[in-house]
Design an enzyme around this catalytic site. Structure first.
Site, short mmCIF file in Angstrom:
data_model
loop_
_atom_site.label_atom_id
_atom_site.label_comp_id
_atom_site.label_asym_id
_atom_site.label_seq_id
_atom_site.Cartn_x
_atom_site.Cartn_y
_atom_site.Cartn_z
N GLU A 135 -3.69 -0.10 7.72
CA GLU A 135 -2.62 0.31 8.64
C GLU A 135 -2.87 -0.26 10.02
OE1 GLU A 135 -1.78 4.52 9.07
OE2 GLU A 135 -2.07 4.84 6.92
N TYR A 160 -5.25 1.81 15.43
CA TYR A 160 -4.11 2.04 16.32
C TYR A 160 -4.45 1.84 17.79
CZ TYR A 160 -1.30 3.48 12.40
OH TYR A 160 -0.60 3.47 11.22
N GLU A 194 -7.79 8.24 5.87
CA GLU A 194 -8.15 8.87 7.14
C GLU A 194 -8.72 10.28 6.98
OE1 GLU A 194 -5.28 8.59 10.28
OE2 GLU A 194 -5.13 6.42 10.15
N ASN A 208 -7.86 1.45 9.24
CA ASN A 208 -6.63 1.66 10.01
C ASN A 208 -6.97 1.58 11.48
OD1 ASN A 208 -5.56 2.31 7.52
ND2 ASN A 208 -5.13 4.45 8.00
N HIS A 219 -3.28 10.83 0.30
CA HIS A 219 -2.76 10.65 1.67
C HIS A 219 -2.20 12.01 2.12
CE1 HIS A 219 -1.32 7.35 4.61
NE2 HIS A 219 -1.06 8.49 5.20
N ARG A 231 0.86 -1.18 0.00
CA ARG A 231 0.00 0.00 0.00
C ARG A 231 0.90 1.24 0.00
NH1 ARG A 231 -2.75 3.27 4.55
NH2 ARG A 231 -3.97 4.65 3.24
C1 FCB Z 1 -1.83 7.26 10.47
C2 FCB Z 1 -1.41 7.81 9.13
C3 FCB Z 1 -0.07 7.34 8.66
C4 FCB Z 1 0.94 7.28 9.79
C5 FCB Z 1 0.37 6.54 10.99
C6 FCB Z 1 1.33 6.42 12.13
O1 FCB Z 1 -2.79 8.06 11.04
O2 FCB Z 1 -2.37 7.47 8.16
O3 FCB Z 1 0.35 8.16 7.61
O4 FCB Z 1 1.36 8.55 10.12
O5 FCB Z 1 -0.80 7.17 11.42
#
Ligand code: FCB
Length: 485
Positions: free
Chosen positions: A391, A325, A196, A323, A151, A107
């Site tokens: 991600e 986290y 995002e 994505n 992006h 990606r």
């Molecule tokens: C996400 C972003 C990516 C990177 C990660 C750590 O929010 O999409 O570009 O910065 O965080």
């Protein structure tokens, strides 16, 4: 405050915080190993501004990030992406890394200003040629290209004309999408529209900590609508360019956990879910906004809504990129009016209570259970569309040890626990077909510059850009080869 907290401090009276109880270890069973579905795509991700460098080569135009990094005090240590990982010249080295890790999907994102330097009009052939070379080299290596069109690097010229709050930007994006579909649609099947949307609109137009650095809540809200319009128009432009293309988009999602069972906290979690998880993803798929975020009688004005916008923004996405986290614990906070999102012209100080999970070096909470939970949640929203994890990853900043290798057991543990959580969701029927680690290599981490290392590969920025696969990268290579944990 790191940028995940900034996102949460967003607009209104519903605040977000985390408490110890909700961040317990993954449920029993989450650690269990097992096989992933046959043909599962193991991959890695990067983004143009974060890795390419070559910021004014071969006719590339200026983007809002090229400009923003020059503003004093905006980027840690005054870093810029001017050179970054120099992937524009070293993309073959990057592909060698992917191969060494047995990965089958890459990606990356396309820099709009390489294709249209001013964001409108004629195509810069040299920019197009770069992505064409990259695509061919990936295919030759047996790796699926998975490009993202946007992006975060808007052409500065379009920002000068008003940027994402202005409707014309959605039309410009659709033109660009059509150009890319025509140019590379013969070799690339799967396309992501945006990365995002929530992050770049909130941090760029409301908080001012990302490009273009504006702090205007009304412009921010309008920008969310224009980005949704751009989804619909871009989707249609790609399909018009080539009906065989599969078009999706990438959304950052986080499970919203009420801090207590007080009705106010439960309501805060619910509204944050609509605002943070649904505002883009569900809107585009349904062609309408989730109820209850803005007061119904003000929403049209706030968004600058026009007749026909429901149809304009609608996109029957072929797949959904997610994505993940961390998770979010939601507590009701005090706002000027006490009614979430009404006082859009005010920002209230909000201090999240102490976070109690293990943290990455970036200070982000490590919460694998939430990965499972949000996958199950989003599956209900996205229906049977295939899901790609676009991600997931963590910053741990250790460098080479005396033996020259990078020993990063924390990252291995992070990935292992998140793979277990993902596997659990897959076994429960969530149609996840691919996973991309963030990131293939250390890179320019936006406002944090080079201070946060998310890579499976260590990049020595000061000494000739040497790339060294970390222990975690070797471990990941084993997972990808075996297709199991
Ligand atoms: C996400 C972003 C990516 C990177 C990660 C750590 O929010 O999409 O570009 O910065 O965080």
């Amino acid at each position: 405050m790191n940028r995940r907290d900034f996102l949460m401090s967003g607009l209104g009276a519903a605040g977000a915080a985390m408490a110890p109880a909700a961040f317990a270890k993954p449920k029993a069973g989450a650690q269990a190993g097992g096989a992933f579905p046959p043909g599962f795509y193991w991959g890695a991700a990067t983004a143009a501004y974060q890795v390419e460098g070559a910021y004014r080569e071969d006719g590339k135009g200026e983007s809002i990030w090229d400009r923003f990094v020059l503003a004093p005090g905006k980027i840690k240590n005054g870093d810029t992406g001017n050179v970054a990982c120099d992937s524009y010249h070293r993309y073959r080295d990057d592909i060698a890394l992917l191969k060494a890790m047995n990965l089958k999907s890459y990606r990356f994102s396309i820099g709009w200003t390489r294709i249209q330097p001013d964001g409108a009009g004629a195509v810069n052939q040299k920019g197009l040629d770069y992505y064409s070379r990259l695509t061919d080299a990936l295919l030759e290596a047996g790796i699926r290209p998975l490009p993202t069109l946007y992006h975060w690097d808007l052409p500065q010229n379009l920002e000068d004309r008003g940027g994402w709050p202005v409707r014309d930007t959605a039309d410009r994006f659709a033109d660009y999408a059509g150009i890319m579909g025509k140019a590379l649609g013969d070799r690339i099947e799967n396309w992501s529209l945006f990365n995002e949307s929530k992050t770049f609109t909130a941090l760029g137009y409301n908080q001012g900590v990302f490009a273009p650095g504006r702090k205007d809540p009304f412009a921010f809200i309008r920008s969310t609508h224009v980005v949704n319009l751009a989804h619909g128009l871009g989707f249609k432009a790609l399909k018009a360019a080539n009906p065989k293309l599969k078009v999706g988009s990438v959304y950052d999602v986080t499970p919203m956990i009420p801090a207590s069972d007080r009705p106010e906290d439960v309501a805060a979690a619910d509204i944050w879910d609509r605002w943070q998880n649904l505002w883009f993803a569900a809107t585009v798929i349904d062609g309408r906004y989730p109820d209850g975020v803005f007061p119904a009688d003000r929403q049209g004005d706030l968004l600058n809504w026009r007749d026909g916008d429901g149809e304009r923004m609608h996109a029957d996405l072929d797949f959904v990129g997610l994505n993940y986290y961390s998770g979010t614990l939601c507590a009701y906070g005090k706002g000027a009016s006490g009614v979430p999102f009404i006082d859009v012209d005010a920002q209230w100080p909000y201090a999240p209570p102490a976070f109690e999970t293990a943290k990455t070096d970036f200070g982000w909470n490590v919460y694998p259970q939430g990965f499972h939970d949000i996958l199950v949640r989003m599956h209900k929203v996205t229906g049977n569309r295939p899901i790609e994890i676009t991600e997931n990853g963590c910053a741990y900043n250790m460098g080479p040890a005396a033996d020259g290798q990078i020993h990063d057991p924390q990252r291995i543990a992070f990935y292992r626990d998140h793979f277990a959580a993902m596997l659990m969701a897959i076994r429960e029927g969530v149609p996840v077909r691919g996973y991309h680690a963030w990131s293939l290599m250390d890179n320019f981490e936006w406002a944090s510059g080079y201070s946060q290392r998310f890579g499976l590969t260590y990049v020595d920025f000061a000494n000739g850009q040497t790339r060294t696969i970390k222990d975690s990268g070797r471990w990941y290579a084993g997972v990808a080869a075996a297709n199991r944990i």
